[in-house]
Design a protein around this motif. Sequence first.
Motif, mmCIF file in Angstrom:
data_model
loop_
_atom_site.group_PDB
_atom_site.id
_atom_site.type_symbol
_atom_site.label_atom_id
_atom_site.label_comp_id
_atom_site.label_asym_id
_atom_site.label_seq_id
_atom_site.Cartn_x
_atom_site.Cartn_y
_atom_site.Cartn_z
ATOM 1 N N GLY A 1 -11.742 12.208 11.642
ATOM 2 C CA GLY A 1 -13.116 12.097 11.196
ATOM 3 C C GLY A 1 -13.434 12.857 9.925
ATOM 4 N N ILE A 2 -12.426 13.355 9.250
ATOM 5 C CA ILE A 2 -12.628 14.092 7.999
ATOM 6 C C ILE A 2 -12.427 13.143 6.821
ATOM 7 C CG2 ILE A 2 -11.775 15.981 6.555
ATOM 8 C CD1 ILE A 2 -10.773 17.332 9.129
ATOM 9 N N ASN A 3 -13.459 13.051 5.969
ATOM 10 C CA ASN A 3 -13.395 12.168 4.801
ATOM 11 C C ASN A 3 -13.434 13.028 3.536
ATOM 12 O OD1 ASN A 3 -13.625 10.289 2.789
ATOM 13 N ND2 ASN A 3 -15.298 9.133 3.751
ATOM 14 N N PRO A 4 -12.315 13.170 2.823
ATOM 15 C CA PRO A 4 -12.281 14.027 1.609
ATOM 16 C C PRO A 4 -13.273 13.590 0.542
ATOM 17 C CG PRO A 4 -10.068 13.311 2.248
ATOM 18 C CD PRO A 4 -11.023 12.512 3.064
ATOM 19 N N ASP B 1 0.822 -1.214 0.000
ATOM 20 C CA ASP B 1 0.000 0.000 0.000
ATOM 21 C C ASP B 1 0.856 1.264 0.000
ATOM 22 O OD1 ASP B 1 -2.571 -0.853 -0.234
ATOM 23 O OD2 ASP B 1 -2.997 -0.943 1.914
ATOM 24 N N ILE B 2 2.091 1.160 -0.480
ATOM 25 C CA ILE B 2 3.016 2.293 -0.370
ATOM 26 C C ILE B 2 2.514 3.522 -1.120
ATOM 27 C CG2 ILE B 2 4.488 1.798 -2.398
ATOM 28 C CD1 ILE B 2 5.778 2.587 1.138
ATOM 29 N N GLY B 3 1.697 3.308 -2.163
ATOM 30 C CA GLY B 3 1.176 4.423 -2.964
ATOM 31 C C GLY B 3 0.198 5.313 -2.221
ATOM 32 N N LYS B 4 -0.298 4.843 -1.087
ATOM 33 C CA LYS B 4 -1.254 5.658 -0.320
ATOM 34 C C LYS B 4 -0.606 6.887 0.307
ATOM 35 C CE LYS B 4 -4.536 1.961 0.791
ATOM 36 N NZ LYS B 4 -5.225 1.200 1.863
ATOM 37 N N MET B 5 0.721 6.967 0.276
ATOM 38 C CA MET B 5 1.401 8.158 0.801
ATOM 39 C C MET B 5 1.046 9.401 -0.003
ATOM 40 S SD MET B 5 5.267 7.313 2.016
ATOM 41 C CE MET B 5 5.841 6.875 0.375
ATOM 42 N N GLU B 6 0.674 9.235 -1.268
ATOM 43 C CA GLU B 6 0.375 10.391 -2.121
ATOM 44 C C GLU B 6 -0.840 11.172 -1.596
ATOM 45 O OE1 GLU B 6 2.021 11.617 -4.885
ATOM 46 O OE2 GLU B 6 3.574 10.280 -4.124
ATOM 47 N N ASN B 7 -1.881 10.440 -1.191
ATOM 48 C CA ASN B 7 -3.087 11.060 -0.632
ATOM 49 C C ASN B 7 -3.572 10.232 0.552
ATOM 50 O OD1 ASN B 7 -3.797 13.378 -2.476
ATOM 51 N ND2 ASN B 7 -3.689 11.714 -3.974
ATOM 52 N N PRO B 8 -2.862 10.257 1.672
ATOM 53 C CA PRO B 8 -3.179 9.352 2.784
ATOM 54 C C PRO B 8 -4.595 9.507 3.337
ATOM 55 C CG PRO B 8 -1.548 11.020 3.438
ATOM 56 C CD PRO B 8 -1.693 11.105 1.966
ATOM 57 N N THR B 9 -5.140 10.737 3.364
ATOM 58 C CA THR B 9 -6.465 10.921 3.981
ATOM 59 C C THR B 9 -7.596 10.412 3.104
ATOM 60 O OG1 THR B 9 -6.550 13.173 3.080
ATOM 61 C CG2 THR B 9 -5.698 12.914 5.327
ATOM 62 N N PHE B 10 -7.294 9.995 1.887
ATOM 63 C CA PHE B 10 -8.320 9.417 1.027
ATOM 64 C C PHE B 10 -8.643 7.971 1.447
ATOM 65 C CE2 PHE B 10 -9.295 11.900 -2.930
ATOM 66 C CZ PHE B 10 -8.813 13.113 -2.449
ATOM 67 N N PHE B 11 -7.901 7.457 2.428
ATOM 68 C CA PHE B 11 -8.090 6.059 2.861
ATOM 69 C C PHE B 11 -8.470 6.047 4.338
ATOM 70 C CE2 PHE B 11 -5.129 6.341 -0.634
ATOM 71 C CZ PHE B 11 -5.676 5.451 -1.550
ATOM 72 N N ILE B 12 -9.437 5.228 4.636
ATOM 73 C CA ILE B 12 -10.133 5.308 5.930
ATOM 74 C C ILE B 12 -9.217 5.094 7.137
ATOM 75 C CG2 ILE B 12 -10.809 2.873 5.966
ATOM 76 C CD1 ILE B 12 -13.538 3.868 7.099
ATOM 77 N N GLU B 13 -8.178 4.251 6.960
ATOM 78 C CA GLU B 13 -7.329 3.964 8.119
ATOM 79 C C GLU B 13 -6.494 5.175 8.546
ATOM 80 O OE1 GLU B 13 -4.919 2.353 4.524
ATOM 81 O OE2 GLU B 13 -7.021 2.500 5.145
ATOM 82 N N ASN B 14 -6.417 6.200 7.665
ATOM 83 C CA ASN B 14 -5.655 7.406 8.010
ATOM 84 C C ASN B 14 -6.557 8.596 8.391
ATOM 85 O OD1 ASN B 14 -3.061 6.236 7.309
ATOM 86 N ND2 ASN B 14 -3.723 6.398 5.173
ATOM 87 N N GLN B 15 -7.866 8.384 8.412
ATOM 88 C CA GLN B 15 -8.813 9.474 8.707
ATOM 89 C C GLN B 15 -9.075 9.550 10.205
ATOM 90 O OE1 GLN B 15 -12.185 8.564 6.236
ATOM 91 N NE2 GLN B 15 -11.026 8.823 4.320
ATOM 92 N N THR B 16 -8.019 9.930 10.942
ATOM 93 C CA THR B 16 -8.098 9.916 12.411
ATOM 94 C C THR B 16 -8.935 11.069 12.967
ATOM 95 O OG1 THR B 16 -6.012 11.147 12.453
ATOM 96 C CG2 THR B 16 -5.876 8.751 12.664
#
Length: 315
Positions: free
Chosen positions: A307-310, A290-305
């Motif tokens: 409570g903001i969902n883009p 999942d290394i590519g998730k660094m580009e837009n981390p908040t687009f993925f639920i595990e990084n939405q600490t």
Amino acid sequence: AFGKVKEAERIISKGEIVDDLSFRKLQSLKTEYEKQSLDNVASIWVNVGQIIITTMALLVLIGYLAIFRIEIYAETGKFALVLSIFTLTILMGSLSLYFEQIPIYLIPFPMLAILIRNFFDSKLAAFTMLLNMLVIGLLAPNGFEFVFIESITGLIAIFSMSNLIRRRQFIISTVIMFLAYSLVYSAFTLIKEGTPTEFETNNYILFGISSLLTLLTYPLVFLFEKAFGVISDITLLELSDTNNKLLRALANKAPGTFQHSIQVANLAEEAAVGIGAHALLVRTGALYHDIGKMENPTFFIENQTRGINPHEELT
């Protein structure tokens, strides 16, 4: 035989009368010259025999790869790597034949088997090691003893590296090899001499140096990787280190994804061990899946600490 002819001493000159002593010297020279000529012819046939045996062993290795390891045979880089290591081992063995000051037990033959183990698996490493030792045994004094000692030590070295997880396994493997060398050699000495007083201390020193030289495997791996474009277990081990620069970046930018990747890596590794797959390769792949998730981390639920969902802001 009697008398002596010194090096560079003239036996007879053109125009001199050939007396009895000169004639006998010339006859002696003739006999020795013919003997050396015969020795040269014999050495040629010996070399021919050695070439035939080496070629046969090489063909057996190629046949094994073509039938049982088609994935290596079909890939140029991997195939060339195996053949290069096989040939390099035989060349190393011939060093002691042409340079008397290099004892054959000083040469770290298990190092080549460990190299193959780091790139492929224990079965191929063991098969290649045994083939190599059978060929080099023709060159070694006490051929059977040499083949047995080196084969047992090489196999034990391969087994000690079967689950490469930490770098310190190289050090542990070196100690294990020295103990294997010493025990098998001691056993052979007891069988031949019937007494423990005939142990050659120099041989134990050679075994120790040879075992230490196997640590050169570590830098050699990188040379072979660059030359043949093949990834080794050592590189996978470094890539799977969570202190790796890229994984640290993932932990900073996408901590949720980082924790998720570690959990997946642990599960995948256990599953790989359970079915006999390449556990280190599977673990490393899982850490980076999942290394590519660094580009837009908040687009993925595990990084939405927070409570903001883009996604909610998208049309």
